[in-house]
Design a protein around this motif. Sequence first.
Motif, short mmCIF file in Angstrom:
data_model
loop_
_atom_site.label_atom_id
_atom_site.label_comp_id
_atom_site.label_asym_id
_atom_site.label_seq_id
_atom_site.Cartn_x
_atom_site.Cartn_y
_atom_site.Cartn_z
N VAL A 185 -29.14 -9.57 19.32
CA VAL A 185 -28.51 -8.67 18.33
C VAL A 185 -27.53 -7.69 18.96
O VAL A 185 -26.73 -7.08 18.26
N GLY A 186 -27.59 -7.53 20.32
CA GLY A 186 -26.69 -6.58 20.96
C GLY A 186 -26.91 -5.17 20.44
O GLY A 186 -28.03 -4.68 20.35
N GLU A 187 -25.82 -4.52 20.04
CA GLU A 187 -25.90 -3.18 19.46
C GLU A 187 -25.60 -3.20 17.96
O GLU A 187 -25.27 -2.17 17.37
N THR A 188 -25.77 -4.37 17.36
CA THR A 188 -25.45 -4.51 15.94
C THR A 188 -26.28 -3.58 15.08
O THR A 188 -25.77 -2.97 14.13
N LEU A 189 -27.58 -3.46 15.38
CA LEU A 189 -28.45 -2.60 14.57
C LEU A 189 -28.02 -1.14 14.67
O LEU A 189 -28.02 -0.41 13.67
N HIS A 190 -27.63 -0.70 15.88
CA HIS A 190 -27.14 0.66 16.04
C HIS A 190 -25.87 0.87 15.20
O HIS A 190 -25.70 1.91 14.57
N PHE A 191 -24.99 -0.12 15.22
CA PHE A 191 -23.74 -0.05 14.48
C PHE A 191 -24.01 0.09 12.99
O PHE A 191 -23.39 0.92 12.30
N LEU A 192 -24.94 -0.71 12.48
CA LEU A 192 -25.23 -0.70 11.05
C LEU A 192 -25.98 0.56 10.62
O LEU A 192 -25.72 1.11 9.55
N MET A 193 -26.90 1.02 11.45
CA MET A 193 -27.73 2.16 11.08
C MET A 193 -26.98 3.49 11.20
O MET A 193 -27.13 4.37 10.35
N SER A 194 -26.15 3.63 12.22
CA SER A 194 -25.45 4.90 12.42
C SER A 194 -24.12 4.95 11.68
O SER A 194 -23.59 6.03 11.41
N GLY A 195 -23.55 3.78 11.34
CA GLY A 195 -22.23 3.73 10.73
C GLY A 195 -21.16 3.65 11.80
O GLY A 195 -21.36 4.12 12.93
N PRO A 196 -20.02 3.04 11.49
CA PRO A 196 -19.00 2.80 12.51
C PRO A 196 -18.43 4.08 13.12
O PRO A 196 -18.13 4.12 14.32
N GLU A 197 -18.27 5.14 12.32
CA GLU A 197 -17.66 6.36 12.86
C GLU A 197 -18.53 6.98 13.95
O GLU A 197 -18.06 7.26 15.06
N LYS A 198 -19.79 7.19 13.65
CA LYS A 198 -20.71 7.79 14.63
C LYS A 198 -20.88 6.87 15.83
O LYS A 198 -20.89 7.33 16.99
N PHE A 199 -21.02 5.57 15.59
CA PHE A 199 -21.20 4.59 16.66
C PHE A 199 -20.03 4.66 17.66
O PHE A 199 -20.22 4.72 18.88
N ILE A 200 -18.82 4.67 17.14
CA ILE A 200 -17.64 4.66 18.00
C ILE A 200 -17.48 5.99 18.73
O ILE A 200 -17.22 6.03 19.94
N HIS A 201 -17.66 7.09 18.02
CA HIS A 201 -17.48 8.40 18.64
C HIS A 201 -18.49 8.63 19.76
O HIS A 201 -18.13 9.17 20.83
N GLN A 202 -19.73 8.22 19.56
CA GLN A 202 -20.75 8.40 20.60
C GLN A 202 -20.39 7.62 21.87
O GLN A 202 -20.53 8.13 22.98
N ARG A 203 -19.88 6.42 21.72
CA ARG A 203 -19.56 5.59 22.89
C ARG A 203 -18.25 5.99 23.55
O ARG A 203 -18.10 5.84 24.76
N MET A 204 -17.32 6.52 22.78
CA MET A 204 -16.12 7.08 23.39
C MET A 204 -16.48 8.26 24.28
O MET A 204 -15.93 8.42 25.37
N GLU A 205 -17.42 9.08 23.81
CA GLU A 205 -17.85 10.24 24.59
C GLU A 205 -18.68 9.84 25.80
O GLU A 205 -18.54 10.41 26.88
N LYS A 206 -19.50 8.83 25.64
CA LYS A 206 -20.40 8.43 26.73
C LYS A 206 -19.72 7.57 27.79
O LYS A 206 -19.97 7.75 28.99
N TYR A 207 -18.84 6.64 27.36
CA TYR A 207 -18.28 5.67 28.30
C TYR A 207 -16.81 5.91 28.61
O TYR A 207 -16.43 6.05 29.77
#
Length: 472
Positions: free
Chosen positions: A44-66
Amino acid sequence: MEAFYLYFLSLLVVFISISVPFLCHRSKSKKCKLPPGSSGFPLVGETLHFLMSGPEKFIHQRMEKYSDQVFATSLMGQNLAVICGAAGNKFLLCTANDFVSPWLPDSLLMFLNWVDSPGKSRKDLFSKIRGFHQAVIMRPEALKQYIPIMDSLTRQHLQTDWDPFHVVKVHPASQKITLILACKLLLGLEPDQAQRFSDSFTVSLQAFYSLPINLPGTAYNRALKEVDKLKQEFLKIILERKKMVLENREKAGSDVLSRTLLDENAHLLSDLEFAVYLVSLMIPTYESGSASITFVLKHLAELPHIYDMVYKEHMEIAKSKDPEELLNWEDVKKMKYSWNVICEAMRLAPPATGAFREVETDIHFAGVTIPKGWKVLWSPFTTNKNPKYFSEPENFDPTRFEGDGPTPCTFIPFSTGPRMCPGKDYSRFLILVYMYNVVRKFKLKKLIPDDKVLYRVGPYPASGLPLRLQPH
């Protein structure tokens, strides 16, 4: 017991089909520097995180982390790079355009798998559809003719779905009118005929980001059944209209289907390809168009000073026309402030998550390599609320779009470059006409202060955005 083995075998096949490419890319990662990020869980990769948090939060968190330039993830069984920022948008959508091709997850491709053309790739089909769109459908003279029809049907819609009520849920109402307009303008169907597509679209869209597991009870399985219904409905309409036009060309209407059958380019697509094409037009209209309308009206209900300026602009147009006279192209051109309001609403709530590409040869960006076969996601969420590009990004400020507007490649709700969404002007007319009709009739009061925003293809309020109506 047999049912258990069937489920187990199906899951095993999906696991192997997804894991093999993943392991191959793990091997290649030793030879080149890949984007920073995480591949998440097996399968499943990070698909569940993507669906549960929503695309905006998912992308912003990873831009900040990585990285705020490019990061890696794994969605729907695919190694995926998300390219970020204005420079990333320009690179992916313009500079690297020749090295990537359109791609859709398997759960979305169910809308295109009607066509089985030996020797033709998905890229060929995408190119053929885009060429057809530009050659036949989105001619400027045709789009301008849609405006009075949009206005007439929107007036009828408000009379039946708004006027009798004190409270209206905006999102389902806007989905209804966008479907009615799409069916009328594309297929020549009347409003009462359009509703038969509503349930099929709703069920199908719920499976857009699901795992493509075709087992009884899954969202994907239910969606496939509804897509097959759509296929049969569209083919039936196309064949009936073709017969009618061949028998009497004068009976052909002004809708896209009728005009296409009379056009010299009609041979470009087979009946099945044309059916796929029509569905591919209706999906973004139904989802993204209704999302934009919903969030525009949300902000008008929240911000009386913005509402008042929009109302003033609309009333100046209305005073120049007879009461029953329909809107036209000249009227729409005058709605400059209204369009800035729409753009600001789309900045804060982009009507679509973004667009996928498949890498055809290794590409290099920001010091990393994105290998051939990887998928790439462009998303407006990497720029739209970025303080680097928009001061006080959470504030609603339509003046951002005055003059030259935002910095290039920072606000691109319809993408940019060679693959810019060809439906941009259609969407613009649709939202402006609806906004004009609602604002002229009602003041709006929001009933749920902090409604949760959910995502499917685009955003939508969990409660449907109920508004109290105050007639003028």
